[in-house]
Design a protein around this motif. Structure first.
Motif, PDB file in Angstrom:
ATOM      1  N   UNK A  41     -54.597 -41.874  -5.245  1.00 14.18           N
ATOM      2  CA  UNK A  41     -55.904 -41.551  -4.498  1.00 14.18           C
ATOM      3  C   UNK A  41     -55.921 -39.993  -4.404  1.00 14.18           C
ATOM      4  N   UNK A  42     -55.909 -39.478  -5.672  1.00 15.54           N
ATOM      5  CA  UNK A  42     -55.957 -37.994  -5.830  1.00 15.54           C
ATOM      6  C   UNK A  42     -56.904 -37.773  -7.172  1.00 15.54           C
ATOM      7  N   UNK A  43     -57.305 -36.312  -7.381  1.00 19.01           N
ATOM      8  CA  UNK A  43     -58.170 -36.127  -8.513  1.00 19.01           C
ATOM      9  C   UNK A  43     -57.129 -35.023  -9.483  1.00 19.01           C
ATOM     10  N   UNK A  44     -57.428 -35.013 -10.759  1.00 23.07           N
ATOM     11  CA  UNK A  44     -56.618 -34.205 -11.755  1.00 23.07           C
ATOM     12  C   UNK A  44     -57.823 -33.890 -12.753  1.00 23.07           C
ATOM     13  N   UNK A  45     -57.573 -32.908 -13.646  1.00 23.30           N
ATOM     14  CA  UNK A  45     -58.436 -32.549 -14.648  1.00 23.30           C
ATOM     15  C   UNK A  45     -57.561 -32.383 -15.819  1.00 23.30           C
ATOM     16  N   UNK A  46     -58.406 -32.434 -17.005  1.00 27.39           N
ATOM     17  CA  UNK A  46     -58.025 -31.935 -18.436  1.00 27.39           C
ATOM     18  C   UNK A  46     -58.985 -31.088 -18.971  1.00 27.39           C
ATOM     19  N   UNK A  47     -58.470 -29.853 -19.539  1.00 20.77           N
ATOM     20  CA  UNK A  47     -59.536 -28.719 -19.694  1.00 20.77           C
ATOM     21  C   UNK A  47     -59.008 -28.099 -20.900  1.00 20.77           C
ATOM     22  N   UNK A  48     -59.940 -27.628 -21.651  1.00 21.64           N
ATOM     23  CA  UNK A  48     -59.891 -26.963 -22.854  1.00 21.64           C
ATOM     24  C   UNK A  48     -60.615 -25.606 -22.674  1.00 21.64           C
ATOM     25  N   UNK A  49     -59.968 -24.430 -22.706  1.00 25.38           N
ATOM     26  CA  UNK A  49     -60.691 -23.336 -22.687  1.00 25.38           C
ATOM     27  C   UNK A  49     -61.387 -22.811 -23.955  1.00 25.38           C
ATOM     28  N   UNK A  50     -62.084 -21.628 -23.886  1.00 27.41           N
ATOM     29  CA  UNK A  50     -62.726 -21.154 -24.688  1.00 27.41           C
ATOM     30  C   UNK A  50     -61.944 -20.732 -25.942  1.00 27.41           C
ATOM     31  N   UNK A  51     -60.877 -20.244 -25.617  1.00 24.65           N
ATOM     32  CA  UNK A  51     -59.716 -20.035 -26.544  1.00 24.65           C
ATOM     33  C   UNK A  51     -58.890 -21.166 -27.323  1.00 24.65           C
ATOM     34  N   UNK A  95     -53.373 -30.026 -18.701  1.00 26.60           N
ATOM     35  CA  UNK A  95     -53.721 -30.989 -17.923  1.00 26.60           C
ATOM     36  C   UNK A  95     -53.073 -31.079 -16.662  1.00 26.60           C
ATOM     37  N   UNK A  96     -53.716 -31.165 -15.604  1.00 23.57           N
ATOM     38  CA  UNK A  96     -53.092 -30.989 -14.198  1.00 23.57           C
ATOM     39  C   UNK A  96     -52.342 -32.159 -13.792  1.00 23.57           C
ATOM     40  N   UNK A  97     -51.391 -32.255 -12.812  1.00 23.24           N
ATOM     41  CA  UNK A  97     -51.243 -33.470 -12.108  1.00 23.24           C
ATOM     42  C   UNK A  97     -52.232 -33.945 -11.194  1.00 23.24           C
ATOM     43  N   UNK A  98     -52.016 -35.177 -10.776  1.00 24.93           N
ATOM     44  CA  UNK A  98     -52.964 -35.890  -9.858  1.00 24.93           C
ATOM     45  C   UNK A  98     -52.600 -35.461  -8.575  1.00 24.93           C
ATOM     46  N   UNK A  99     -52.991 -34.268  -8.012  1.00 24.17           N
ATOM     47  CA  UNK A  99     -52.600 -33.906  -6.670  1.00 24.17           C
ATOM     48  C   UNK A  99     -53.541 -33.354  -5.891  1.00 24.17           C
ATOM     49  N   UNK A 100     -54.890 -33.017  -6.396  1.00 24.52           N
ATOM     50  CA  UNK A 100     -56.021 -32.750  -5.750  1.00 24.52           C
ATOM     51  C   UNK A 100     -56.691 -33.819  -4.765  1.00 24.52           C
ATOM     52  N   UNK A 101     -56.767 -33.406  -3.584  1.00 28.01           N
ATOM     53  CA  UNK A 101     -57.403 -34.257  -2.332  1.00 28.01           C
ATOM     54  C   UNK A 101     -58.836 -34.493  -2.649  1.00 28.01           C
ATOM     55  N   UNK A 102     -59.661 -33.728  -3.269  1.00 21.27           N
ATOM     56  CA  UNK A 102     -60.966 -33.891  -3.442  1.00 21.27           C
ATOM     57  C   UNK A 102     -61.416 -33.601  -4.810  1.00 21.27           C
ATOM     58  N   UNK A 103     -62.560 -33.950  -5.259  1.00 27.85           N
ATOM     59  CA  UNK A 103     -63.076 -33.802  -6.720  1.00 27.85           C
ATOM     60  C   UNK A 103     -63.427 -32.246  -6.684  1.00 27.85           C
ATOM     61  N   UNK A 104     -63.944 -31.610  -5.537  1.00 30.60           N
ATOM     62  CA  UNK A 104     -64.356 -30.271  -5.465  1.00 30.60           C
ATOM     63  C   UNK A 104     -63.278 -29.207  -5.793  1.00 30.60           C
ATOM     64  N   UNK A 105     -62.050 -29.625  -5.065  1.00 35.57           N
ATOM     65  CA  UNK A 105     -60.778 -28.868  -5.392  1.00 35.57           C
ATOM     66  C   UNK A 105     -60.219 -28.886  -6.604  1.00 35.57           C
ATOM     67  N   UNK A 106     -60.318 -30.097  -7.506  1.00 35.48           N
ATOM     68  CA  UNK A 106     -60.193 -30.320  -8.928  1.00 35.48           C
ATOM     69  C   UNK A 106     -61.110 -29.334  -9.582  1.00 35.48           C
ATOM     70  N   UNK A 107     -62.387 -29.507  -9.372  1.00 34.41           N
ATOM     71  CA  UNK A 107     -63.381 -28.853 -10.170  1.00 34.41           C
ATOM     72  C   UNK A 107     -62.927 -27.263  -9.794  1.00 34.41           C
ATOM     73  N   UNK A 108     -62.538 -26.744  -8.720  1.00 31.96           N
ATOM     74  CA  UNK A 108     -62.333 -25.206  -8.515  1.00 31.96           C
ATOM     75  C   UNK A 108     -61.017 -24.798  -9.360  1.00 31.96           C
ATOM     76  N   UNK A 109     -59.982 -25.693  -9.580  1.00 26.71           N
ATOM     77  CA  UNK A 109     -58.972 -25.496 -10.334  1.00 26.71           C
ATOM     78  C   UNK A 109     -59.115 -25.261 -11.800  1.00 26.71           C
ATOM     79  N   UNK A 110     -60.045 -26.321 -12.356  1.00 26.51           N
ATOM     80  CA  UNK A 110     -60.399 -26.319 -13.576  1.00 26.51           C
ATOM     81  C   UNK A 110     -61.232 -24.989 -13.927  1.00 26.51           C
ATOM     82  N   UNK A 111     -62.211 -24.786 -13.053  1.00 31.50           N
ATOM     83  CA  UNK A 111     -63.006 -23.491 -13.255  1.00 31.50           C
ATOM     84  C   UNK A 111     -61.924 -22.233 -13.428  1.00 31.50           C
ATOM     85  N   UNK A 112     -61.232 -22.201 -12.551  1.00 32.98           N
ATOM     86  CA  UNK A 112     -60.191 -21.138 -12.518  1.00 32.98           C
ATOM     87  C   UNK A 112     -59.353 -20.851 -13.791  1.00 32.98           C
TER      88      UNK A 112
END
Length: 204
Positions: free
Chosen positions: A162-172, A177-194
């Motif tokens: 019952x948690x969110x995670x992300x898989x990201x590829x930067x421009x470089x 790939x994060x662990x599934x530990x974010x309580x909301x999609x918004x927090x996962x989006x913020x971490x992926x954006x970072x």
């Protein structure tokens, strides 16, 4: 001033940092002053002139001859055409960055009305037409695609945790790939954006 004081300002190490960051502040901005817009014009002109000098055939001839490109040469009509071409590229860059900003804001809770207000006061319907994928109605288990800073990510929901995670590829081309530990999609989006910002393209 009391509204400003009421806005939370947690430090990055604080436990409630991401909760504070992902809480939409209203109003989200103050109107730019004339001094603000003049300063921005100067910054944009400096960036666009640098590109114009890089692509100008006259400037290339001076570089090939080992001669400095005197600023007075900007008055040449062909250099002004190179400047115009650079401004066209700048317009494209603004459109791409606007789409990224609208997507991050929309996927994190902003409405089309708010996106339209930020984009010079266009109507909600116009904002929806301009950025049709920025605001989505997502179910608890739906994945959320995100493009930002030249890279991309997909935010997923793990029903078991019952948690969110992300898989990201930067421009470089760096992956994370994060662990599934974010309580909301918004927090996962913020971490992926970072992550995407940290791995954006760097100027040559």
């Amino acid at each position: 001033m009391s509204d400003t004081v009421a806005i939370p300002t947690p430090d990055k190490d604080d436990e409630d940092f991401w909760a504070g960051v992902m809480t939409l502040v209203e109003p989200s901005w103050t109107e730019p002053t004339e001094d603000d817009t003049v300063a921005m014009d100067d910054d944009v002109l400096a960036a666009v002139r640098a590109l114009a000098v890089r692509i100008s055939t006259r400037a290339l001839a001076y570089r090939t001859a080992g001669k400095p490109f005197d600023p007075a040469l900007m008055a040449a009509p062909d250099v002004q055409l190179a400047l115009l071409r650079a401004l066209y590229e700048a317009k494209g860059a603004v459109d791409r960055l606007a789409e990224s900003a609208a997507t991050v804001a929309g996927r994190s809770g902003a409405s089309y009305s708010q996106l339209g207000a930020a984009w010079g006061g266009i109507k909600r319907q116009s904002a929806r037409l301009k950025w049709p994928h920025a605001v989505t109605k997502k179910s608890a288990g739906e994945s959320v695609p995100l493009r930002y800073a030249g890279g991309g990510a997909v935010i997923h929901h793990d029903p078991d945790a019952d948690a969110w995670w992300y898989a990201a590829t930067g421009a470089d081309q760096q992956d994370e790939e994060s662990e599934a530990l974010y309580g909301t999609s918004a927090e996962a989006i913020a971490r992926a954006t970072e992550f995407l910002l940290a791995h954006a393209r760097t100027a040559d």
